[in-house]
Write a protein that holds these residues in place. Structure first.
Motif, short mmCIF file in Angstrom:
data_model
loop_
_atom_site.label_atom_id
_atom_site.label_comp_id
_atom_site.label_asym_id
_atom_site.label_seq_id
_atom_site.Cartn_x
_atom_site.Cartn_y
_atom_site.Cartn_z
N THR A 13 -13.71 31.63 11.95
CA THR A 13 -14.48 32.83 11.64
C THR A 13 -15.96 32.59 11.92
O THR A 13 -16.71 33.50 12.19
N THR A 14 -16.36 31.31 11.81
CA THR A 14 -17.77 30.96 11.99
C THR A 14 -18.05 30.44 13.40
O THR A 14 -19.02 30.80 14.03
N GLY A 212 -14.24 31.94 6.72
CA GLY A 212 -13.53 33.13 6.28
C GLY A 212 -12.29 32.84 5.46
O GLY A 212 -11.87 33.65 4.64
N GLU A 253 -27.70 32.12 4.30
CA GLU A 253 -26.85 31.10 4.93
C GLU A 253 -27.63 29.80 5.13
O GLU A 253 -27.15 28.71 4.82
N LYS A 256 -28.32 28.16 1.76
CA LYS A 256 -27.09 27.54 1.23
C LYS A 256 -26.87 26.18 1.87
O LYS A 256 -26.64 25.19 1.19
N1 LIG Z 1 -24.03 21.78 4.98
C1 LIG Z 1 -23.35 22.82 4.55
N2 LIG Z 1 -23.41 23.22 3.28
C2 LIG Z 1 -22.73 24.29 2.84
N3 LIG Z 1 -21.94 25.05 3.61
C3 LIG Z 1 -21.84 24.72 4.90
C4 LIG Z 1 -22.51 23.60 5.46
N4 LIG Z 1 -22.21 23.51 6.77
C5 LIG Z 1 -21.37 24.53 7.02
N5 LIG Z 1 -21.15 25.26 5.92
C6 LIG Z 1 -20.34 26.48 5.78
O1 LIG Z 1 -19.06 26.26 6.33
C7 LIG Z 1 -18.53 27.48 6.84
C8 LIG Z 1 -17.99 27.24 8.23
O2 LIG Z 1 -17.00 26.27 8.16
P1 LIG Z 1 -15.96 26.05 9.34
O3 LIG Z 1 -16.70 25.72 10.58
O4 LIG Z 1 -14.97 25.08 8.85
O5 LIG Z 1 -15.34 27.52 9.43
P2 LIG Z 1 -14.48 28.19 10.56
O6 LIG Z 1 -13.48 27.22 11.06
O7 LIG Z 1 -15.37 28.80 11.58
O8 LIG Z 1 -13.83 29.38 9.77
P3 LIG Z 1 -12.32 29.63 9.28
O9 LIG Z 1 -11.61 28.33 9.35
O10 LIG Z 1 -12.49 30.12 7.88
O11 LIG Z 1 -11.80 30.68 10.16
C9 LIG Z 1 -19.66 28.49 6.83
O12 LIG Z 1 -19.47 29.40 5.76
C10 LIG Z 1 -20.90 27.63 6.57
O13 LIG Z 1 -21.88 28.31 5.81
#
Ligand SMILES: Nc1ncnc2c1ncn2[C@@H]1O[C@H](COP(=O)(O)OP(=O)(O)OP(=O)(O)O)[C@@H](O)[C@H]1O
Ligand SMILES: [Mg+2]
Length: 406
Positions: A13-14, A212, A253, A256
């Motif tokens: 999602t990200t 997501g 974001e 966070k």
């Molecule tokens: N250092 C950090 N501290 C807090 N949150 C973080 C950090 N780095 C990334 N994230 C969070 O992690 C999330 C993205 O993670 P990830 O790349 O695993 O997701 P994705 O694989 O794109 O999404 P999904 O698996 O849900 O479809 C985002 O919400 C981001 O804000």
């Protein structure tokens, strides 16, 4: 085992990450390149805008091609989303012959019996993974062929997915001119990347907390026991910060990721306002951390609710492994231990036997990405989807791959 150059796409999602790796053996995997781009057109694991998703996926593939110097013609694809459901089902057959010797045809029969579940309208089998066999009451037999018995049972973990959700994703990838070699449920891939064989044997819960979705997989007796997808993850934390502190989403974001900590402790220096750090936007460090903490506590509760039993100690003596981008949150492991009263650790994808262009793979956000390659390298079950859809084409693709890549 699968050998040669393989590619996989983790459509999150990200972010969308395409990985190209040369698999020489399951302990010798050279990562040739990873192409990462921000995700568009995807929401909680499903395609919501085909054009946007196509462009983002195509860019990620191009990036991976450029870095690896390899053409990506076919890919393994990760699948996730709320439309996934799973159950364990048993199948049983008699061994009818006089010699009572279990043959591979008996195995096929018992597997077919265990797979014959009623799949709801609009859903299709994604995986049917045999967990273990029971031969004449003798439980936990892993390879019954060649053993003697009269009754063979199997327990199979069955995962179903929405036909249209998966088809849309496959369609987008095909429209780029790239074939989909097979589909893998994302938590199964993440599990490959972050868990040890011993943890999988004793029993462990893995939660890949992404943007997501939170993808959950419970492993027991060496194999997958339970899977579940929760449509809540990092995105909701950011959105709560944005609303709670009156900040634009992108500022929330960044705050966070930079300052988010679920157990801020007595960090006096940061008790004050986080003023002026993000283009003049201010926020209280304490408030920021309180929001993140309560959201994560809620998520821990949701994870427990998704488990098939409340006897967590028996189900998963090794506790919980947190991975995915959100597992980077400061203090998360300690909060998990305190809240759940079980062992908790962070899981990052990079293990031994993986080398090459791997810098990015140190981040727990890439567990699924590398896991998709490991799933193939370790020759885990091909998906039921693929077997039904056209095993022949799959077979030919595999044969060609073997011929060309040795
Ligand atoms: N250092 C950090 N501290 C807090 N949150 C973080 C950090 N780095 C990334 N994230 C969070 O992690 C999330 C993205 O993670 P990830 O790349 O695993 O997701 P994705 O694989 O794109 O999404 P999904 O698996 O849900 O479809 C985002 O919400 C981001 O804000
Ligand atoms: Mg993900």
């Amino acid at each position: 085992m699968t050998k040669g150059i393989i590619s996989a796409i983790d459509v999150g999602t990200t972010k969308i990450a395409t990985i190209v790796a040369n698999v020489r053996s399951q302990d010798d995997i050279e990562v040739l390149g990873v192409g990462v781009v921000p995700s568009h057109g995807m929401h909680k694991g499903i395609v919501v805008n085909m054009d946007e998703a196509k462009e983002a996926i195509a860019t990620s593939i191009q990036e991976a091609q450029k870095i690896s110097g390899t053409r990506v013609d076919s890919v393994f694809v990760g699948v996730t989303g709320r439309h996934i459901s799973s159950i364990n089902n048993r199948g049983v057959v008699a061994i009818p012959r006089a010699d009572r010797l279990v043959r591979s045809e008996d195995l096929n029969r018992v597997l077919a019996a265990s797979r014959s579940v009623t799949v709801p309208e609009g859903k299709k089998l994604l995986h049917a993974i045999p967990r273990f066999y029971t031969l004449d009451g003798e439980e936990r037999v892993k390879r019954p062929v060649g053993m003697h018995g009269t009754r063979l049972d199997v327990e199979t973990h069955i995962i179903t997915a929405s036909v249209s959700s998966v088809q849309n994703l496959v369609k987008v990838i095909r429209s780029i001119g790239v074939q989909v070699e097979d589909l893998v449920l994302e938590p199964l891939a993440s599990g490959e990347a972050v868990l040890t064989a011993q943890e999988r044997e004793s029993g462990i819960i893995m939660a890949d907390v992404g943007g997501g979705t939170t993808d959950i997989a419970v492993f027991k007796d060496g194999d997958i026991y339970h899977t579940a997808i929760i449509p809540v993850a990092g995105y909701q934390i950011t959105s709560d910060i944005a609303i709670g502190l009156g900040l634009p989403f992108h500022v929330a974001e960044r705050m966070k990721k930079t300052y988010g900590n679920v157990t801020p402790g007595l960090d006096v220096g940061r008790e004050t306002e986080l003023t002026g750090i993000e283009n003049g936007h201010a926020a209280s460090y304490r408030e920021l951390c309180d929001i993140v903490r309560s959201r994560m506590e809620e998520l821990f509760e949701l994870i427990l609710l998704e488990l098939p039993t409340t006897d967590y100690q028996r189900l998963a003596p090794c506790g919980l492994v947190l991975t995915g981008g959100t597992a980077n949150l400061g203090g998360l492991v300690d909060l998990g231990k305190e809240h759940l009263h079980m062992p908790v650790r962070r899981g990052a994808p990079l293990g031994s036997g993986v080398y090459g262009i791997t810098d990015i793979l140190r981040d727990s956000a890439y567990s699924t990405t590398l896991g998709l390659v490991l799933w193939q390298a370790r020759n885990r079950e091909p998906s039921a989807w693929q077997q039904k859809r056209g095993g022949m084409f799959g077979g030919i693709a595999k044969l060609l791959r073997r011929l060309f890549h040795g």
